[in-house]
Write a protein that holds these residues in place. Structure first.
Motif, PDB file in Angstrom:
ATOM      1  N   MET A 285      29.540 123.732  32.388  1.00 32.33           N
ATOM      2  CA  MET A 285      28.848 122.450  32.270  1.00 32.33           C
ATOM      3  C   MET A 285      29.707 121.498  31.435  1.00 32.33           C
ATOM      4  O   MET A 285      30.374 121.919  30.508  1.00 32.33           O
ATOM      5  N   THR A 286      29.620 120.255  31.788  1.00 28.83           N
ATOM      6  CA  THR A 286      30.308 119.207  31.052  1.00 28.83           C
ATOM      7  C   THR A 286      29.275 118.445  30.226  1.00 28.83           C
ATOM      8  O   THR A 286      28.148 118.232  30.668  1.00 28.83           O
ATOM      9  N   THR A 287      29.664 118.036  29.025  1.00 30.44           N
ATOM     10  CA  THR A 287      28.770 117.287  28.145  1.00 30.44           C
ATOM     11  C   THR A 287      29.040 115.798  28.296  1.00 30.44           C
ATOM     12  O   THR A 287      30.193 115.364  28.414  1.00 30.44           O
ATOM     13  N   TYR A 288      27.965 115.033  28.285  1.00 24.68           N
ATOM     14  CA  TYR A 288      28.032 113.578  28.394  1.00 24.68           C
ATOM     15  C   TYR A 288      27.165 112.963  27.297  1.00 24.68           C
ATOM     16  O   TYR A 288      26.113 113.499  26.956  1.00 24.68           O
ATOM     17  N   ILE A 289      27.623 111.842  26.778  1.00 30.79           N
ATOM     18  CA  ILE A 289      26.857 111.075  25.796  1.00 30.79           C
ATOM     19  C   ILE A 289      26.397 109.802  26.487  1.00 30.79           C
ATOM     20  O   ILE A 289      27.220 109.049  27.010  1.00 30.79           O
ATOM     21  N   MET A 290      25.098 109.587  26.491  1.00 28.35           N
ATOM     22  CA  MET A 290      24.532 108.381  27.110  1.00 28.35           C
ATOM     23  C   MET A 290      24.022 107.461  26.010  1.00 28.35           C
ATOM     24  O   MET A 290      23.241 107.878  25.150  1.00 28.35           O
ATOM     25  N   LEU A 291      24.488 106.229  26.051  1.00 30.98           N
ATOM     26  CA  LEU A 291      23.994 105.186  25.150  1.00 30.98           C
ATOM     27  C   LEU A 291      23.007 104.355  25.957  1.00 30.98           C
ATOM     28  O   LEU A 291      23.358 103.841  27.023  1.00 30.98           O
ATOM     29  N   LEU A 292      21.781 104.243  25.475  1.00 29.83           N
ATOM     30  CA  LEU A 292      20.705 103.623  26.244  1.00 29.83           C
ATOM     31  C   LEU A 292      20.083 102.454  25.502  1.00 29.83           C
ATOM     32  O   LEU A 292      19.884 102.519  24.285  1.00 29.83           O
ATOM     33  N   ASN A 293      19.782 101.415  26.251  1.00 32.44           N
ATOM     34  CA  ASN A 293      19.061 100.256  25.718  1.00 32.44           C
ATOM     35  C   ASN A 293      17.906  99.931  26.641  1.00 32.44           C
ATOM     36  O   ASN A 293      18.048  99.979  27.877  1.00 32.44           O
ATOM     37  N   TRP A 294      16.766  99.599  26.054  1.00 25.91           N
ATOM     38  CA  TRP A 294      15.631  99.186  26.859  1.00 25.91           C
ATOM     39  C   TRP A 294      15.922  97.851  27.513  1.00 25.91           C
ATOM     40  O   TRP A 294      16.519  96.964  26.907  1.00 25.91           O
ATOM     41  N   THR A 295      15.480  97.691  28.733  1.00 27.49           N
ATOM     42  CA  THR A 295      15.469  96.386  29.389  1.00 27.49           C
ATOM     43  C   THR A 295      14.214  95.666  28.904  1.00 27.49           C
ATOM     44  O   THR A 295      13.389  96.243  28.182  1.00 27.49           O
ATOM     45  N   ASP A 296      14.043  94.423  29.311  1.00 24.31           N
ATOM     46  CA  ASP A 296      12.803  93.715  28.963  1.00 24.31           C
ATOM     47  C   ASP A 296      11.593  94.480  29.488  1.00 24.31           C
ATOM     48  O   ASP A 296      10.589  94.625  28.801  1.00 24.31           O
ATOM     49  N   GLN A 297      11.709  94.976  30.713  1.00 32.79           N
ATOM     50  CA  GLN A 297      10.614  95.754  31.303  1.00 32.79           C
ATOM     51  C   GLN A 297      10.326  96.998  30.463  1.00 32.79           C
ATOM     52  O   GLN A 297       9.175  97.325  30.187  1.00 32.79           O
ATOM     53  N   GLY A 298      11.368  97.716  30.072  1.00 31.77           N
ATOM     54  CA  GLY A 298      11.196  98.926  29.275  1.00 31.77           C
ATOM     55  C   GLY A 298      10.579  98.648  27.919  1.00 31.77           C
ATOM     56  O   GLY A 298       9.761  99.424  27.423  1.00 31.77           O
ATOM     57  N   ALA A 299      10.959  97.524  27.310  1.00 32.61           N
ATOM     58  CA  ALA A 299      10.404  97.162  26.004  1.00 32.61           C
ATOM     59  C   ALA A 299       8.932  96.769  26.122  1.00 32.61           C
ATOM     60  O   ALA A 299       8.123  97.090  25.243  1.00 32.61           O
ATOM     61  N   ARG A 300       8.575  96.090  27.211  1.00 33.95           N
ATOM     62  CA  ARG A 300       7.166  95.696  27.407  1.00 33.95           C
ATOM     63  C   ARG A 300       6.261  96.905  27.578  1.00 33.95           C
ATOM     64  O   ARG A 300       5.090  96.868  27.210  1.00 33.95           O
ATOM     65  N   THR A 301       6.801  97.976  28.133  1.00 29.85           N
ATOM     66  CA  THR A 301       6.011  99.183  28.379  1.00 29.85           C
ATOM     67  C   THR A 301       6.473 100.326  27.471  1.00 29.85           C
ATOM     68  O   THR A 301       6.514 101.488  27.877  1.00 29.85           O
ATOM     69  N   LEU A 302       6.794  99.975  26.253  1.00 32.96           N
ATOM     70  CA  LEU A 302       7.356 100.911  25.277  1.00 32.96           C
ATOM     71  C   LEU A 302       6.494 102.148  25.078  1.00 32.96           C
ATOM     72  O   LEU A 302       6.998 103.254  24.923  1.00 32.96           O
ATOM     73  N   ARG A 303       5.194 101.975  25.090  1.00 33.64           N
ATOM     74  CA  ARG A 303       4.304 103.114  24.850  1.00 33.64           C
ATOM     75  C   ARG A 303       4.431 104.193  25.919  1.00 33.64           C
ATOM     76  O   ARG A 303       4.086 105.353  25.692  1.00 33.64           O
ATOM     77  N   ASP A 304       4.935 103.824  27.085  1.00 29.21           N
ATOM     78  CA  ASP A 304       5.145 104.795  28.168  1.00 29.21           C
ATOM     79  C   ASP A 304       6.495 105.499  28.072  1.00 29.21           C
ATOM     80  O   ASP A 304       6.792 106.394  28.865  1.00 29.21           O
ATOM     81  N   SER A 305       7.305 105.102  27.104  1.00 29.11           N
ATOM     82  CA  SER A 305       8.659 105.630  26.993  1.00 29.11           C
ATOM     83  C   SER A 305       8.713 107.159  26.873  1.00 29.11           C
ATOM     84  O   SER A 305       9.550 107.787  27.525  1.00 29.11           O
ATOM     85  N   PRO A 306       7.851 107.800  26.072  1.00 28.37           N
ATOM     86  CA  PRO A 306       7.912 109.272  26.023  1.00 28.37           C
ATOM     87  C   PRO A 306       7.654 109.926  27.385  1.00 28.37           C
ATOM     88  O   PRO A 306       8.301 110.922  27.725  1.00 28.37           O
ATOM     89  N   LYS A 307       6.759 109.374  28.173  1.00 25.86           N
ATOM     90  CA  LYS A 307       6.508 109.907  29.517  1.00 25.86           C
ATOM     91  C   LYS A 307       7.734 109.718  30.407  1.00 25.86           C
ATOM     92  O   LYS A 307       8.073 110.590  31.214  1.00 25.86           O
ATOM     93  N   ARG A 308       8.400 108.571  30.245  1.00 23.78           N
ATOM     94  CA  ARG A 308       9.610 108.322  31.040  1.00 23.78           C
ATOM     95  C   ARG A 308      10.721 109.283  30.633  1.00 23.78           C
ATOM     96  O   ARG A 308      11.487 109.756  31.487  1.00 23.78           O
ATOM     97  N   LEU A 309      10.816 109.592  29.341  1.00 22.28           N
ATOM     98  CA  LEU A 309      11.814 110.564  28.883  1.00 22.28           C
ATOM     99  C   LEU A 309      11.539 111.929  29.505  1.00 22.28           C
ATOM    100  O   LEU A 309      12.462 112.593  29.986  1.00 22.28           O
ATOM    101  N   ASP A 310      10.280 112.339  29.515  1.00 21.71           N
ATOM    102  CA  ASP A 310       9.932 113.620  30.143  1.00 21.71           C
ATOM    103  C   ASP A 310      10.320 113.626  31.615  1.00 21.71           C
ATOM    104  O   ASP A 310      10.857 114.611  32.126  1.00 21.71           O
ATOM    105  N   ALA A 311      10.057 112.522  32.315  1.00 22.22           N
ATOM    106  CA  ALA A 311      10.412 112.415  33.731  1.00 22.22           C
ATOM    107  C   ALA A 311      11.932 112.456  33.919  1.00 22.22           C
ATOM    108  O   ALA A 311      12.434 113.077  34.869  1.00 22.22           O
TER     109      ALA A 311
END
Length: 97
Positions: free
Chosen positions: A1-27
């Motif tokens: 397996m190869t390791t990757y580092i992902m740098l992530l930023n919320w979009t406006d849409q992602g920030a508006r629905t911030l409370r759903d972020s843990p569910k999106r992480l699980d998905a």
């Protein structure tokens, strides 16, 4: 397996629905697992990036597909870096003339 580092930023849409972020992480974890990869670590961060994920994937194509899949959802923008562990780093440096 190869390791990757992902740098992530919320979009406006992602920030508006911030409370759903843990569910999106699980998905996202399930989606990467279905592609043969996995999350090693995940961090909420302060500074230039909102989040950092350390992931393993079988190859660059799988990780590219995963990044594109995340982007299509519209909640985050990502930058992905291939990571070489210390042993590989030392081996690479040793081959430089």
């Amino acid at each position: 397996m190869t390791t990757y580092i992902m740098l992530l930023n919320w979009t406006d849409q992602g920030a508006r629905t911030l409370r759903d972020s843990p569910k999106r992480l699980d998905a996202a974890k399930k989606a990467l697992e279905a592609m043969g990869g996995s999350f090693k670590d995940f961090y909420l961060t302060m500074g230039d990036c909102d989040m950092v994920a350390i992931c393993d994937a079988p190859d660059d194509a799988v990780m590219a597909r995963f990044g594109l899949t995340l982007g299509m959802m519209g909640n985050v923008r990502s930058r992905t870096m291939k990571a070489f562990p210390e042993k590989a780093y030392r081996e690479l440096i040793a081959t430089i003339n």
